[in-house]
Design an enzyme around this catalytic site. Structure first.
Site, short mmCIF file in Angstrom:
data_model
loop_
_atom_site.label_atom_id
_atom_site.label_comp_id
_atom_site.label_asym_id
_atom_site.label_seq_id
_atom_site.Cartn_x
_atom_site.Cartn_y
_atom_site.Cartn_z
N CYS A 114 -5.21 8.93 9.32
CA CYS A 114 -5.66 8.02 11.24
C CYS A 114 -5.22 8.58 12.20
O CYS A 114 -4.13 10.02 11.72
CB CYS A 114 -4.73 6.41 10.85
SG CYS A 114 -5.02 5.10 10.15
N ARG B 170 -8.63 0.89 4.71
CA ARG B 170 -7.65 1.30 4.07
C ARG B 170 -6.56 0.45 3.33
O ARG B 170 -5.39 0.75 2.23
CB ARG B 170 -7.13 2.15 5.08
CG ARG B 170 -8.37 3.14 5.21
CD ARG B 170 -8.17 4.34 5.85
NE ARG B 170 -6.38 4.80 5.60
CZ ARG B 170 -6.03 4.93 6.44
NH1 ARG B 170 -5.57 4.98 7.64
NH2 ARG B 170 -5.11 5.91 5.63
N ARG C 40 1.97 14.38 12.23
CA ARG C 40 3.16 13.99 11.52
C ARG C 40 2.76 15.37 11.11
O ARG C 40 2.22 15.15 9.61
CB ARG C 40 2.32 12.69 11.00
CG ARG C 40 1.99 11.71 11.72
CD ARG C 40 1.80 10.82 10.92
NE ARG C 40 0.46 9.94 10.40
CZ ARG C 40 0.13 9.13 9.49
NH1 ARG C 40 1.12 8.14 8.95
NH2 ARG C 40 -0.84 8.95 9.62
N PRO C 41 3.09 16.30 11.32
CA PRO C 41 3.74 17.73 10.28
C PRO C 41 4.48 17.11 9.22
O PRO C 41 5.11 16.47 8.68
CB PRO C 41 4.25 18.40 11.19
CG PRO C 41 5.37 17.96 12.04
CD PRO C 41 4.89 16.23 11.74
N LYS D 251 0.45 -1.36 0.01
CA LYS D 251 0.42 0.04 0.10
C LYS D 251 0.72 1.34 0.17
O LYS D 251 1.12 1.91 -0.75
CB LYS D 251 -0.85 -0.02 1.22
CG LYS D 251 -1.55 1.41 1.27
CD LYS D 251 -2.25 1.09 2.57
CE LYS D 251 -1.62 1.74 3.96
NZ LYS D 251 -2.07 2.74 4.71
N ASN D 252 2.18 1.50 0.37
CA ASN D 252 2.65 2.56 0.96
C ASN D 252 3.70 2.65 -0.45
O ASN D 252 3.94 3.88 -0.55
CB ASN D 252 3.64 2.15 2.33
CG ASN D 252 2.10 2.77 3.33
OD1 ASN D 252 1.84 3.43 3.24
ND2 ASN D 252 3.59 2.10 4.76
N LEU E 45 8.78 19.30 6.96
CA LEU E 45 10.17 18.47 6.34
C LEU E 45 10.08 18.06 5.36
O LEU E 45 10.65 18.70 4.19
CB LEU E 45 10.27 17.12 7.21
CG LEU E 45 10.87 16.78 8.87
CD1 LEU E 45 11.22 15.39 8.47
CD2 LEU E 45 11.64 18.69 8.41
N ASP F 89 4.55 0.42 12.05
CA ASP F 89 3.21 -0.17 11.52
C ASP F 89 2.74 -1.58 11.83
O ASP F 89 2.16 -2.46 11.62
CB ASP F 89 3.28 0.09 10.02
CG ASP F 89 3.37 0.96 9.22
OD1 ASP F 89 2.66 2.17 10.19
OD2 ASP F 89 3.17 1.64 8.96
#
Length: 423
Positions: free
Chosen positions: A118, A401, A123-124, A22-23, A127, A309
């Site tokens: 999620c 998902r 998780r900004p 998926k990723n 970067l 994960d």
């Protein structure tokens, strides 16, 4: 809304096919925006997140067709109509931010909503933005959108030194740098297999990239990229998840398409816990050795360390281990939200900040539980395989998902599991 009911019924035996990652697929799909020529992905997973990315690309004017029951994605961005990624789609998935770099690199401007996903920490995207600024981009955050503009003549090569490892920021910077003028160096870059997979796909499209899989990646920008056909790498998180099924409830399962190098740190912990893992010509075979598994300590780290994960799934295993285990979460805050649900099933877990202490019990008990995020949802299903009685998992839309055909795959090796409409 659907629920999944799991009834613990002893050992599992057989084979489970592992899907494409998926990723990786969510990163490869935006790469189509870098070229006018077609990009075709094979071994694509059939998941709701893939459908969301499809909708996002189509909203920009890209053509995306799902062929062979969704396992092949044929894409073309030869006639894009927009460089604006709207909030209504982006809010559903954090990976949506990955269209920013390709749009900016090819067209010189982009507007992308700040993403959702999620609820496992902030998780900004700082970067991502700093990496693009290092290539000369001018950025303005207003009204919930990133308004990005490249300098005259397009993005230019630069030095990007990430203060800490970020997979998404590495991916965005890598894609943007392929069309930047000159050389870009990414330092402290992510080393995940998904990064390597993206780099290899981009190389097929004509990108000049060196160092993928190491902490320093060098990209020599080119004027244009072409088309390609690329097979999505095996999903190492789905692989690790299904490897835990026989570890939790006994038996022997072969995970087809998997390789140990994708999950080596995870396999080391399984061995320490008393789980036998061996690579076969067709995949990876897993069997629990005699007796209860042993407690082990786990610390999540960027690849090649233990994957964040797989932390929730590993916790499900350790709930029935002999002894006390400590899990330390160093990647995302708020990623122990599955612990209270496991406690409802009789687990003994104490969470203090980024540490969870798990004292193994002889047996878990089935209970009504609620999924809080993608990986938490499957950890509850795994726990249900080892529990007495029925475990009823609600809010399983999270599961869709990241895992295709969970019920089919687990029932195929002997699990008692079904998906029903909530009463």
């Amino acid at each position: 809304m659907d629920q999944i009911i799991v009834t613990g019924n002893g050992p599992l035996n057989g084979q489970i096919p592992i899907a494409g990652a998926k990723n990786a697929c969510l990163t490869l799909m935006p790469a189509t925006l870098l070229s006018e020529e077609p990009l075709t992905l094979t071994n694509a997973p059939r998941l709701s997140d893939i459908r969301t990315m499809t909708l996002l690309l189509q909203s920009l004017g890209a053509e995306v067709q799902a062929l062979q029951e969704g396992q092949v994605l044929a894409m073309s961005s030869h006639d894009l109509t927009s460089q604006r990624a709207d909030y209504d789609i982006v809010r559903k998935m954090r990976a949506s931010i990955l269209v920013l770099g390709p749009l900016l690199a090819r067209f010189g401007h982009a507007e992308v909503s700040l993403p959702g996903g999620c609820a496992i920490g902030a998780r900004p995207v700082d970067l991502h933005l700093k990496a693009l600024e290092a290539m000369g981009a001018e950025l303005d955050l207003r009204d919930g959108y990133v308004h990005a503009k490249a300098p005259a003549g397009g993005l230019r090569g630069g030095l990007v030194d990430f203060p800490f490892v970020s997979v998404g920021a590495t991916e965005n910077a890598l894609m943007a740098a392929t069309l930047a003028k000159g050389t870009t160096v990414l330092k402290n870059a992510a080393r995940e297999p998904e990064i390597v997979d993206l780099a290899r796909c981009l190389q097929k499209m004509g990108a000049q990239i060196d160092g993928e899989g190491t902490s320093e990646i060098t990209i020599q920008g080119v004027d244009r990229l072409g088309g390609a056909t690329h097979r999505v790498v095996t999903d190492r998180i789905e692989l690790g998840t299904y490897m835990l099924a026989p570890a939790i409830c006994g038996g022997e399962v072969e995970c087809l398409g998997g390789t140990i190098d994708l999950v080596s740190a995870f396999c080391e912990k399984l061995d320490e816990a008393g789980i036998h893992v061996e690579e076969t010509p067709n995949g990876v075979k897993v069997a629990r050795r005699n007796g209860r598994v042993s407690a082990v300590d786990v610390t999540t780290e960027p690849f090649p360390g233990f994957p964040t994960d797989l932390q929730a799934q590993m916790m499900a295993l350790l709930c029935t281990a002999e002894g006390t285990s400590v899990l330390e979460e160093k990647i995302f805050e708020n990623r122990f939200m599955h612990a209270p649900e496991l406690i409802r099933m009789g687990a003994q877990i104490d969470v203090q900040g980024g540490h969870a202490t798990v004292t193994g019990v002889d047996r878990l008990r089935g209970a009504p539980v609620m999924a809080t995020d993608l990986r938490a949802s499957v950890s509850l299903i795994l726990a249900g395989l080892a529990a007495e009685g029925d475990t009823v998992v609600s809010r399983v839309y999270h599961l869709d998902r990241g895992y295709e055909h969970v019920v089919r795959k687990l029932s195929g090796v002997g699990a008692r599991i079904e998906r029903v409409k909530e009463q």
